[in-house]
Design a protein around this motif. Structure first.
Motif, PDB file in Angstrom:
ATOM      1  N   LEU A  51     -14.824  -9.410   0.979  1.00  0.00           N
ATOM      2  CA  LEU A  51     -15.235  -8.301   0.110  1.00  0.00           C
ATOM      3  C   LEU A  51     -15.753  -7.122   0.930  1.00  0.00           C
ATOM      4  CD1 LEU A  51     -17.059 -10.093  -2.836  1.00  0.00           C
ATOM      5  CD2 LEU A  51     -15.036  -8.643  -2.968  1.00  0.00           C
ATOM      6  N   THR A  52     -16.548  -7.436   1.963  1.00  0.00           N
ATOM      7  CA  THR A  52     -17.177  -6.365   2.747  1.00  0.00           C
ATOM      8  C   THR A  52     -16.153  -5.561   3.540  1.00  0.00           C
ATOM      9  OG1 THR A  52     -18.995  -7.891   3.049  1.00  0.00           O
ATOM     10  CG2 THR A  52     -19.038  -5.887   4.364  1.00  0.00           C
ATOM     11  N   PHE A  53     -15.248  -6.268   4.213  1.00  0.00           N
ATOM     12  CA  PHE A  53     -14.390  -5.573   5.179  1.00  0.00           C
ATOM     13  C   PHE A  53     -12.997  -5.261   4.656  1.00  0.00           C
ATOM     14  CE2 PHE A  53     -17.466  -7.735   8.024  1.00  0.00           C
ATOM     15  CZ  PHE A  53     -18.005  -6.591   8.600  1.00  0.00           C
ATOM     16  N   VAL A  54     -12.581  -5.901   3.569  1.00  0.00           N
ATOM     17  CA  VAL A  54     -11.236  -5.624   3.073  1.00  0.00           C
ATOM     18  C   VAL A  54     -11.273  -4.950   1.694  1.00  0.00           C
ATOM     19  CG1 VAL A  54      -8.954  -6.569   2.577  1.00  0.00           C
ATOM     20  CG2 VAL A  54     -10.338  -7.591   4.377  1.00  0.00           C
ATOM     21  N   ILE A  55     -11.804  -5.666   0.708  1.00  0.00           N
ATOM     22  CA  ILE A  55     -11.701  -5.166  -0.664  1.00  0.00           C
ATOM     23  C   ILE A  55     -12.499  -3.878  -0.870  1.00  0.00           C
ATOM     24  CG2 ILE A  55     -12.241  -5.683  -3.071  1.00  0.00           C
ATOM     25  CD1 ILE A  55      -9.801  -7.163  -2.045  1.00  0.00           C
ATOM     26  N   TRP A  56     -13.747  -3.894  -0.396  1.00  0.00           N
ATOM     27  CA  TRP A  56     -14.601  -2.721  -0.633  1.00  0.00           C
ATOM     28  C   TRP A  56     -14.040  -1.462   0.044  1.00  0.00           C
ATOM     29  CZ3 TRP A  56     -17.040  -0.362  -3.954  1.00  0.00           C
ATOM     30  CH2 TRP A  56     -18.080   0.528  -3.707  1.00  0.00           C
ATOM     31  N   PRO A  57     -13.616  -1.542   1.307  1.00  0.00           N
ATOM     32  CA  PRO A  57     -12.971  -0.354   1.895  1.00  0.00           C
ATOM     33  C   PRO A  57     -11.730   0.082   1.128  1.00  0.00           C
ATOM     34  CG  PRO A  57     -13.574  -1.870   3.628  1.00  0.00           C
ATOM     35  CD  PRO A  57     -13.852  -2.573   2.337  1.00  0.00           C
ATOM     36  N   TYR A  58     -10.930  -0.867   0.659  1.00  0.00           N
ATOM     37  CA  TYR A  58      -9.755  -0.494  -0.130  1.00  0.00           C
ATOM     38  C   TYR A  58     -10.166   0.315  -1.357  1.00  0.00           C
ATOM     39  CZ  TYR A  58      -6.267  -3.383   2.320  1.00  0.00           C
ATOM     40  OH  TYR A  58      -5.403  -3.902   3.236  1.00  0.00           O
TER      41      TYR A  58
ATOM     42  N   GLN B 285     -13.031   1.875  -1.871  1.00  0.00           N
ATOM     43  CA  GLN B 285     -13.676   3.143  -1.507  1.00  0.00           C
ATOM     44  C   GLN B 285     -12.670   4.248  -1.201  1.00  0.00           C
ATOM     45  OE1 GLN B 285     -16.279   1.543   1.635  1.00  0.00           O
ATOM     46  NE2 GLN B 285     -17.831   2.895   0.783  1.00  0.00           N
ATOM     47  N   THR B 286     -11.540   3.846  -0.604  1.00  0.00           N
ATOM     48  CA  THR B 286     -10.526   4.843  -0.241  1.00  0.00           C
ATOM     49  C   THR B 286     -10.150   5.693  -1.441  1.00  0.00           C
ATOM     50  OG1 THR B 286      -9.663   3.424   1.481  1.00  0.00           O
ATOM     51  CG2 THR B 286      -8.212   5.152   0.687  1.00  0.00           C
ATOM     52  N   PHE B 287      -9.984   5.034  -2.598  1.00  0.00           N
ATOM     53  CA  PHE B 287      -9.608   5.790  -3.800  1.00  0.00           C
ATOM     54  C   PHE B 287     -10.678   6.817  -4.134  1.00  0.00           C
ATOM     55  CE2 PHE B 287      -7.102   1.944  -4.146  1.00  0.00           C
ATOM     56  CZ  PHE B 287      -5.869   2.448  -4.527  1.00  0.00           C
TER      57      PHE B 287
ATOM     58  N   CYS C  21      -7.929   9.796   3.404  1.00  0.00           N
ATOM     59  CA  CYS C  21      -7.945   8.753   2.371  1.00  0.00           C
ATOM     60  C   CYS C  21      -6.855   9.004   1.334  1.00  0.00           C
ATOM     61  CB  CYS C  21      -9.309   8.694   1.685  1.00  0.00           C
ATOM     62  SG  CYS C  21     -10.548   7.852   2.671  1.00  0.00           S
TER      63      CYS C  21
ATOM     64  N   GLY D 276      -3.762   7.703   2.617  1.00  0.00           N
ATOM     65  CA  GLY D 276      -3.743   6.241   2.495  1.00  0.00           C
ATOM     66  C   GLY D 276      -3.291   5.820   1.111  1.00  0.00           C
TER      67      GLY D 276
ATOM     68  N   PHE E  77      -3.809   0.813   6.611  1.00  0.00           N
ATOM     69  CA  PHE E  77      -4.214   2.220   6.673  1.00  0.00           C
ATOM     70  C   PHE E  77      -5.017   2.648   5.464  1.00  0.00           C
ATOM     71  CE2 PHE E  77      -0.764   2.006   9.631  1.00  0.00           C
ATOM     72  CZ  PHE E  77      -1.290   2.710  10.685  1.00  0.00           C
ATOM     73  N   LEU E  78      -4.761   1.976   4.365  1.00  0.00           N
ATOM     74  CA  LEU E  78      -5.488   2.318   3.146  1.00  0.00           C
ATOM     75  C   LEU E  78      -6.993   2.130   3.349  1.00  0.00           C
ATOM     76  CD1 LEU E  78      -5.135   3.106   0.173  1.00  0.00           C
ATOM     77  CD2 LEU E  78      -5.176   0.687  -0.371  1.00  0.00           C
ATOM     78  N   ALA E  79      -7.369   1.119   4.134  1.00  0.00           N
ATOM     79  CA  ALA E  79      -8.785   0.778   4.254  1.00  0.00           C
ATOM     80  C   ALA E  79      -9.449   1.435   5.460  1.00  0.00           C
ATOM     81  CB  ALA E  79      -8.930  -0.732   4.374  1.00  0.00           C
TER      82      ALA E  79
ATOM     83  N   PRO F 216     -12.794   4.083   5.285  1.00  0.00           N
ATOM     84  CA  PRO F 216     -14.042   3.455   4.859  1.00  0.00           C
ATOM     85  C   PRO F 216     -14.451   2.274   5.737  1.00  0.00           C
ATOM     86  CG  PRO F 216     -12.588   3.764   2.998  1.00  0.00           C
ATOM     87  CD  PRO F 216     -11.786   4.051   4.214  1.00  0.00           C
ATOM     88  N   LEU F 217     -13.465   1.555   6.254  1.00  0.00           N
ATOM     89  CA  LEU F 217     -13.786   0.407   7.111  1.00  0.00           C
ATOM     90  C   LEU F 217     -14.563   0.863   8.346  1.00  0.00           C
ATOM     91  CD1 LEU F 217     -13.409  -2.638   7.839  1.00  0.00           C
ATOM     92  CD2 LEU F 217     -11.367  -1.948   9.086  1.00  0.00           C
TER      93      LEU F 217
ATOM     94  N   MET G 265     -18.035   1.584   7.301  1.00  0.00           N
ATOM     95  CA  MET G 265     -18.730   0.340   6.955  1.00  0.00           C
ATOM     96  C   MET G 265     -19.209  -0.363   8.224  1.00  0.00           C
ATOM     97  SD  MET G 265     -19.648  -2.026   4.870  1.00  0.00           S
ATOM     98  CE  MET G 265     -18.851  -1.793   3.279  1.00  0.00           C
TER      99      MET G 265
ATOM    100  N   ALA H  72     -11.781 -11.321   8.410  1.00  0.00           N
ATOM    101  CA  ALA H  72     -11.578 -10.831   7.044  1.00  0.00           C
ATOM    102  C   ALA H  72     -10.119 -10.468   6.801  1.00  0.00           C
ATOM    103  CB  ALA H  72     -12.476  -9.615   6.793  1.00  0.00           C
ATOM    104  N   TYR H  73      -9.494  -9.790   7.776  1.00  0.00           N
ATOM    105  CA  TYR H  73      -8.113  -9.360   7.561  1.00  0.00           C
ATOM    106  C   TYR H  73      -7.100 -10.491   7.715  1.00  0.00           C
ATOM    107  CZ  TYR H  73      -9.328  -4.643   6.600  1.00  0.00           C
ATOM    108  OH  TYR H  73      -9.835  -3.544   5.966  1.00  0.00           O
TER     109      TYR H  73
END
Lengths: 314, 308
Positions: free
Chosen positions: A26-33, A35-37, A286, A289, B145-147, B150-151, B154, B173-174
């Motif tokens: 959740l922290t490193f994959v889903i949440w950044p995804y 947030q990009t939007f 973003c 992206g 690239f989408l992430a 923000p990554l 973070m 995570a990835y």
């Protein structure tokens, strides 16, 4: 199984096993995804803590951005040519390896040394793209120190005094990169198609042979339809790879994060990285992206729909 | 070359086509023979196209810079290994070490955490099970690239930029979507009877997982393990964003892939290409060794990964 899970105390176990993987993911994959939007609707620079909501401004600017538009066009070109060339070559070689040794007596069989070919062809797949970038940077050198120029000069196809500047020619650079991707990918898809071909029962081939089908017919009428699922999957994977291209373009071509000469090899990923790390336009990056995601999803759906066939059970 | 033996009961169609070919005097030359030469020709050409550039590059490590520049077809005059030593000193040794440190933690932890999640999701029905499963698996569909933007922030906020720990966590995570996906289907195929027997023997769930299920899943673990090693070893985009020194005093902790590109820039200015070629050769050798030792598993693992 369910009676096991229903007893008390299992909830703690389940939660205990899930909590860490889920938290990291959740922290490193889903949440950044996600947030990009959000960021794609802002003018965030990345450095400043404050930013303003600008609505669809970034997306409108993207449509005006000449560099991004040419990058998009290059990605679409690669999207068509990378899968088509790679799959055709891989199918050809897979058929050669698996059915090339056909003889009168034994029906269909692989050529001698098919295992050797599979080992050699597959090797590029385990090399990192960084290695490929250095390797092909040297192959495409713009003097006779480059492998390609030296060979062509030796064959008399290139004037040694004026070798081809492969990666600096606006109309060549993209095709040079495309060849690297094909070189890298063919072996993998050959092995993939081989595995699929080997799962086809031998008697289907023998029946075709008895009915008098030739090589070409056997391939088109028997092998290809039975492999269609794998071809389809491959097209999607190769399409996704063609949407990326970041490592090769950014390291092999000129310019900040590649894309040169004069944006002729630009792809969306390099434009995105330049805007993010070099120009500090995080919100804008973003938005790119998001566009890349949308295109990837459209691509997958279109490929799967366009190549849909009746599923053949065997 | 395969010797072609004509079977007595050869199909008529085959014979008629075979006779249409130019036959060698008296010898039974059938369609198969011609095709064999034909396919070997094409196959050999592609094999050469794969091997030649790699061998050529490795040979470049033994040349001098001027030999490399003069002609690609020149032969190395001295067979000294000093370019390898220089490449190692220029940082390849360090990059190698950094990559090993990260992978020593990220791969085992990916396998452990991924298997734990996959196991629970595969064998314990509970409300939300499907949602969490799709949640994990869906990550494989999105481009990284989408992430990226923000990554970066973070990781920065967690003060983990340019640290091994940060990259290890991000790698885990990835790698999660694919690992969970693959192990999930593997755990589902394991027999329930063994699980029940262990329950009757009084083993706890945790114990069953570590002592019964995980050892039984070994073939699956090996396939995913190889996949994760290859994927993380060859990763370029994540480290190039997350492993940049943040200030002048910050030590550089480049991964091998980043280091090679770095070396390419440096050697372009310093015109010491043998060092670059030696660096690439050094980076290639472990992959070659791993590949040749595990090529069957690697091919099978990557193939099943794509087809599933």
């Amino acid at each position: 199984m369910s009676h096991v899970a229903r007893s008390k105390g299992r909830a703690g176990f389940i939660a205990g096993f899930l909590i860490l993987p889920l938290a990291l993911y959740l922290t490193f994959v889903i949440w950044p995804y996600v947030q990009t939007f959000g960021y794609s609707f802002t003018n965030w620079s990345g450095q400043s803590p404050t930013f303003g909501f600008v609505g669809l401004e970034n997306y409108a600017a993207l449509m005006e951005d000449e560099v991004f538009r040419s990058a998009l066009w290059h990605n679409l070109l690669l999207l068509v040519f990378v899968p088509v060339i790679t799959i055709l070559l891989a199918l050809f070689f897979a058929f050669m390896v698996n059915a090339g040794g056909r003889s009168g007596a034994g029906g269909v069989r692989g050529v001698r040394g098919s295992a050797f070919y599979k080992i050699v062809y597959f090797f590029p797949q385990v090399l990192s793209l960084a290695i490929l970038a250095v390797l092909f940077g040297a192959v495409y050198r713009s003097d006779t120190g480059g492998l390609l120029n030296a060979f062509l000069a030796k064959l008399g196809l290139v004037d040694p005094a004026h070798p081809v500047e492969w990666l600096n020619q606006p109309d060549l650079v993209l095709w040079c990169l495309l060849l690297v991707v094909v070189w890298h990918g063919v072996g993998f898809y050959l092995v993939l198609f081989s595995a699929a071909m080997q799962s086809v029962p031998k008697d289907i081939y023998e029946a075709a042979l008895l009915d008098g089908a030739g090589r070409g017919q056997t391939f088109l009428r028997v092998t290809l339809p039975l492999l269609w699922d794998s071809v389809q999957t491959s097209a999607v994977y190769l399409g996704i790879a063609a949407m990326d291209m970041f490592v090769l373009v950014s390291t092999m071509t000129s310019g900040q994060f590649g894309g040169g000469p004069d944006h002729h090899s630009e792809v969306m990923a390099t434009v995105l990285m330049r805007n993010f790390l070099y120009f500090g336009k995080s919100g804008y990056a973003c938005a790119m992206g998001v566009v890349m995601l949308l295109l990837t999803m459209i691509l997958s759906v279109v490929t799967l729909r366009a190549t849909r066939r009746e599923r053949i059970e065997f | 070359m395969t010797t072609v033996i004509k079977a007595p009961g050869e199909p008529a169609a085959e014979r008629s086509r075979g006779s249409g070919r130019p036959g060698g005097g008296g010898r039974a030359r059938s369609d198969g023979m011609v095709l064999n030469v034909f396919s070997h020709g094409f196959l050999a050409v592609w094999a050469i196209l794969i091997v030649l550039p790699l061998v050529w590059l490795a040979l470049g490590s033994f040349k001098t810079d001027s030999e490399i520049g003069a002609s690609a077809l020149s032969r190395p005059t001295n067979w000294h290994f000093d370019a390898f030593a220089r490449a190692w000193d220029k940082g390849i040794g360090g990059y190698f070490g950094h990559t090993l440190i990260v992978l020593a933690f990220s791969v085992p932890l990916t396998m452990l955490l991924g298997s734990m999640a996959a196991y629970v999701l595969a064998r314990y029905p509970f409300p939300g099970n499907r949602i969490i499963y799709y949640f994990f698996v869906s990550g494989a569909m999105f481009p990284v690239f989408l992430a990226l933007v923000p990554l970066f922030f973070m990781v920065k906020r967690l003060d983990l930029l340019n640290t091994y720990q940060g990259l290890i966590l991000v790698y885990i995570a990835y790698s999660m979507p694919f690992t969970v996906f693959f192990m999930h289907s593997f755990f589902r195929t394991l027999p329930t009877a063994v699980h029940e027997a262990a329950v009757i023997d009084g083993a706890s769930d945790t114990r069953i997982f570590f002592q019964v299920m995980l050892p039984m899943a070994r073939p699956g673990l090996i396939s995913v393990g190889i996949f994760n090693v290859l994927g993380q070893w060859n990763q370029y985009i994540l480290p190039s964003v997350l492993m940049q020194p943040q200030s002048g005093s910050d030590p550089e902790r480049y991964m091998l892939t980043q280091g090679l590109i770095q070396l390419q820039y440096q050697m372009g200015y310093q015109t010491d290409l043998p060092v670059l070629f030696a660096g690439v050769t050094i980076a290639m050798i472990p992959m070659l060794v791993v590949y040749l030792s595990f090529q069957r598993q690697i091919q099978a693992g990557l193939t099943s990964a794509t087809l599933k």
